[in-house]
Design a protein around this motif. Sequence first.
Motif, PDB file in Angstrom:
ATOM      1  N   VAL A  56       0.847  -1.193   0.000  1.00 34.66           N
ATOM      2  CA  VAL A  56       0.000   0.000   0.000  1.00 34.66           C
ATOM      3  C   VAL A  56       0.884   1.245   0.000  1.00 34.66           C
ATOM      4  CG1 VAL A  56      -1.677   1.328   1.350  1.00 34.66           C
ATOM      5  CG2 VAL A  56      -1.973  -1.144   1.069  1.00 34.66           C
ATOM      6  N   ARG A  57       1.939   1.234   0.777  1.00 35.89           N
ATOM      7  CA  ARG A  57       2.834   2.394   0.867  1.00 35.89           C
ATOM      8  C   ARG A  57       3.406   2.772  -0.502  1.00 35.89           C
ATOM      9  NH1 ARG A  57       8.236   3.072   1.126  1.00 35.89           N
ATOM     10  NH2 ARG A  57       9.022   4.878   2.210  1.00 35.89           N
ATOM     11  N   ASP A  58       3.941   1.782  -1.222  1.00 29.53           N
ATOM     12  CA  ASP A  58       4.514   2.057  -2.540  1.00 29.53           C
ATOM     13  C   ASP A  58       3.456   2.560  -3.521  1.00 29.53           C
ATOM     14  OD1 ASP A  58       7.011   1.322  -1.619  1.00 29.53           O
ATOM     15  OD2 ASP A  58       6.975  -0.665  -2.537  1.00 29.53           O
ATOM     16  N   ARG A  59       2.268   1.971  -3.446  1.00 35.31           N
ATOM     17  CA  ARG A  59       1.208   2.383  -4.366  1.00 35.31           C
ATOM     18  C   ARG A  59       0.759   3.803  -4.054  1.00 35.31           C
ATOM     19  NH1 ARG A  59       0.391  -0.033  -9.108  1.00 35.31           N
ATOM     20  NH2 ARG A  59       0.430  -2.007  -8.033  1.00 35.31           N
ATOM     21  N   LEU A  60       0.694   4.174  -2.784  1.00 36.27           N
ATOM     22  CA  LEU A  60       0.304   5.536  -2.425  1.00 36.27           C
ATOM     23  C   LEU A  60       1.291   6.563  -2.982  1.00 36.27           C
ATOM     24  CD1 LEU A  60      -0.927   5.044   1.243  1.00 36.27           C
ATOM     25  CD2 LEU A  60      -2.329   5.573  -0.771  1.00 36.27           C
ATOM     26  N   LEU A  61       2.575   6.236  -2.959  1.00 37.90           N
ATOM     27  CA  LEU A  61       3.581   7.137  -3.543  1.00 37.90           C
ATOM     28  C   LEU A  61       3.363   7.287  -5.049  1.00 37.90           C
ATOM     29  CD1 LEU A  61       6.754   5.899  -1.606  1.00 37.90           C
ATOM     30  CD2 LEU A  61       5.547   8.078  -1.292  1.00 37.90           C
ATOM     31  N   GLU A  62       3.083   6.182  -5.709  1.00 38.87           N
ATOM     32  CA  GLU A  62       2.826   6.207  -7.152  1.00 38.87           C
ATOM     33  C   GLU A  62       1.572   7.036  -7.453  1.00 38.87           C
ATOM     34  OE1 GLU A  62       2.432   2.882 -10.679  1.00 38.87           O
ATOM     35  OE2 GLU A  62       1.623   2.387  -8.696  1.00 38.87           O
ATOM     36  N   ILE A  63       0.521   6.835  -6.689  1.00 38.03           N
ATOM     37  CA  ILE A  63      -0.730   7.569  -6.885  1.00 38.03           C
ATOM     38  C   ILE A  63      -0.516   9.057  -6.671  1.00 38.03           C
ATOM     39  CG2 ILE A  63      -3.012   7.972  -5.852  1.00 38.03           C
ATOM     40  CD1 ILE A  63      -3.145   4.868  -5.479  1.00 38.03           C
ATOM     41  N   ASP A  64       0.244   9.418  -5.652  1.00 34.39           N
ATOM     42  CA  ASP A  64       0.519  10.824  -5.384  1.00 34.39           C
ATOM     43  C   ASP A  64       1.229  11.477  -6.566  1.00 34.39           C
ATOM     44  OD1 ASP A  64       0.525  13.142  -3.644  1.00 34.39           O
ATOM     45  OD2 ASP A  64       2.677  12.794  -3.397  1.00 34.39           O
ATOM     46  N   THR A  65       2.205  10.789  -7.123  1.00 36.21           N
ATOM     47  CA  THR A  65       2.924  11.316  -8.287  1.00 36.21           C
ATOM     48  C   THR A  65       1.990  11.473  -9.477  1.00 36.21           C
ATOM     49  OG1 THR A  65       5.003  10.322  -7.564  1.00 36.21           O
ATOM     50  CG2 THR A  65       4.834  10.877  -9.904  1.00 36.21           C
ATOM     51  N   LEU A  66       1.183  10.464  -9.737  1.00 34.75           N
ATOM     52  CA  LEU A  66       0.259  10.518 -10.872  1.00 34.75           C
ATOM     53  C   LEU A  66      -0.799  11.604 -10.682  1.00 34.75           C
ATOM     54  CD1 LEU A  66      -0.072   6.694 -11.470  1.00 34.75           C
ATOM     55  CD2 LEU A  66       0.958   8.359 -13.046  1.00 34.75           C
ATOM     56  N   ARG A  67      -1.261  11.783  -9.465  1.00 36.77           N
ATOM     57  CA  ARG A  67      -2.247  12.835  -9.182  1.00 36.77           C
ATOM     58  C   ARG A  67      -1.609  14.209  -9.408  1.00 36.77           C
ATOM     59  NH1 ARG A  67      -4.465  11.093  -4.661  1.00 36.77           N
ATOM     60  NH2 ARG A  67      -6.321  10.380  -5.718  1.00 36.77           N
ATOM     61  N   THR A  68      -0.371  14.375  -8.986  1.00 39.00           N
ATOM     62  CA  THR A  68       0.323  15.653  -9.130  1.00 39.00           C
ATOM     63  C   THR A  68       0.570  15.996 -10.600  1.00 39.00           C
ATOM     64  OG1 THR A  68       1.390  15.400  -6.983  1.00 39.00           O
ATOM     65  CG2 THR A  68       2.429  16.927  -8.520  1.00 39.00           C
ATOM     66  N   THR A  69       1.015  15.021 -11.377  1.00 36.94           N
ATOM     67  CA  THR A  69       1.340  15.287 -12.782  1.00 36.94           C
ATOM     68  C   THR A  69       0.112  15.295 -13.679  1.00 36.94           C
ATOM     69  OG1 THR A  69       1.684  12.954 -13.349  1.00 36.94           O
ATOM     70  CG2 THR A  69       3.613  14.202 -12.543  1.00 36.94           C
ATOM     71  N   GLY A  70      -0.943  14.602 -13.261  1.00 33.44           N
ATOM     72  CA  GLY A  70      -2.131  14.508 -14.103  1.00 33.44           C
ATOM     73  C   GLY A  70      -1.942  13.585 -15.300  1.00 33.44           C
ATOM     74  N   GLN A  71      -0.847  12.834 -15.306  1.00 28.50           N
ATOM     75  CA  GLN A  71      -0.559  11.938 -16.423  1.00 28.50           C
ATOM     76  C   GLN A  71      -1.688  10.911 -16.561  1.00 28.50           C
ATOM     77  OE1 GLN A  71       3.158   9.872 -16.000  1.00 28.50           O
ATOM     78  NE2 GLN A  71       3.108   9.048 -18.071  1.00 28.50           N
ATOM     79  N   PRO A  72      -2.214  10.722 -17.779  1.00 27.40           N
ATOM     80  CA  PRO A  72      -3.276   9.737 -17.973  1.00 27.40           C
ATOM     81  C   PRO A  72      -2.805   8.333 -17.597  1.00 27.40           C
ATOM     82  CG  PRO A  72      -2.986  11.073 -19.945  1.00 27.40           C
ATOM     83  CD  PRO A  72      -1.846  11.391 -19.029  1.00 27.40           C
ATOM     84  N   VAL A  73      -3.701   7.560 -16.997  1.00 26.29           N
ATOM     85  CA  VAL A  73      -3.409   6.190 -16.588  1.00 26.29           C
ATOM     86  C   VAL A  73      -4.331   5.270 -17.371  1.00 26.29           C
ATOM     87  CG1 VAL A  73      -3.389   4.546 -14.664  1.00 26.29           C
ATOM     88  CG2 VAL A  73      -2.752   6.947 -14.278  1.00 26.29           C
ATOM     89  N   GLU A  74      -3.750   4.292 -18.044  1.00 26.32           N
ATOM     90  CA  GLU A  74      -4.521   3.311 -18.804  1.00 26.32           C
ATOM     91  C   GLU A  74      -4.235   1.932 -18.240  1.00 26.32           C
ATOM     92  OE1 GLU A  74      -3.658   3.690 -22.965  1.00 26.32           O
ATOM     93  OE2 GLU A  74      -4.286   5.794 -23.024  1.00 26.32           O
ATOM     94  N   ILE A  75      -5.262   1.285 -17.725  1.00 24.35           N
ATOM     95  CA  ILE A  75      -5.116  -0.081 -17.226  1.00 24.35           C
ATOM     96  C   ILE A  75      -5.597  -0.991 -18.346  1.00 24.35           C
ATOM     97  CG2 ILE A  75      -5.713  -1.732 -15.425  1.00 24.35           C
ATOM     98  CD1 ILE A  75      -6.196   0.664 -13.554  1.00 24.35           C
ATOM     99  N   ARG A  76      -4.644  -1.626 -19.021  1.00 28.37           N
ATOM    100  CA  ARG A  76      -4.937  -2.370 -20.239  1.00 28.37           C
ATOM    101  C   ARG A  76      -4.501  -3.834 -20.213  1.00 28.37           C
ATOM    102  NH1 ARG A  76      -6.541   0.310 -24.549  1.00 28.37           N
ATOM    103  NH2 ARG A  76      -6.467   2.560 -24.588  1.00 28.37           N
ATOM    104  N   GLY A  77      -3.785  -4.240 -19.225  1.00 29.78           N
ATOM    105  CA  GLY A  77      -3.285  -5.612 -19.199  1.00 29.78           C
ATOM    106  C   GLY A  77      -4.385  -6.616 -18.936  1.00 29.78           C
ATOM    107  N   GLN A  78      -4.001  -7.867 -18.825  1.00 28.76           N
ATOM    108  CA  GLN A  78      -4.972  -8.921 -18.530  1.00 28.76           C
ATOM    109  C   GLN A  78      -5.462  -8.826 -17.099  1.00 28.76           C
ATOM    110  OE1 GLN A  78      -2.981 -12.567 -19.504  1.00 28.76           O
ATOM    111  NE2 GLN A  78      -3.225 -12.268 -21.704  1.00 28.76           N
TER     112      GLN A  78
END
Length: 158
Positions: free
Chosen positions: A50-72
Amino acid sequence: MASNKGRGKRTLRGTLPTALALVMGLAGAENRAYASVQPYVINNDRGGTVRDRLLEIDTLRTTGQPVEIRGQICYSTCTMLLGLPQTCVSPGTVFGFHGPSRSGKRLKPDEFEYYSELIAQHYPETLRNWYMKKGRKRIRGIYRMSGTEIIRMGVKAC
């Protein structure tokens, strides 16, 4: 000569802040352009801490970079990305949910409640309600949900 130095300093003082502002503005524009052109694509993510994912989410929220969940698959903490407004999902992706644990072992009740709520706050409301009522109760194994079901719960389709 003394007057040339004075003019050079005046010119430098006026030019340096302008150049710096221009460079910073261009760098910001480049980051915004990059974020709008280059999506952050998730392929077959089994989760993590959870800790690592929260850091990733914070970065993505800050940058506004689009996120595409496309894998299986997008399992465990990967599902926390569903709460970002710039996330879209493929209808064919399978999402896996389970309750918080420590390496598959049950947490103390107060920790379980805390982490359940922390995870759930990263879901759209309909999914959050389902998770708190049902999804978090499974510690061994996972509840699977299709991307189509996730889209029905309010996440954009890719």
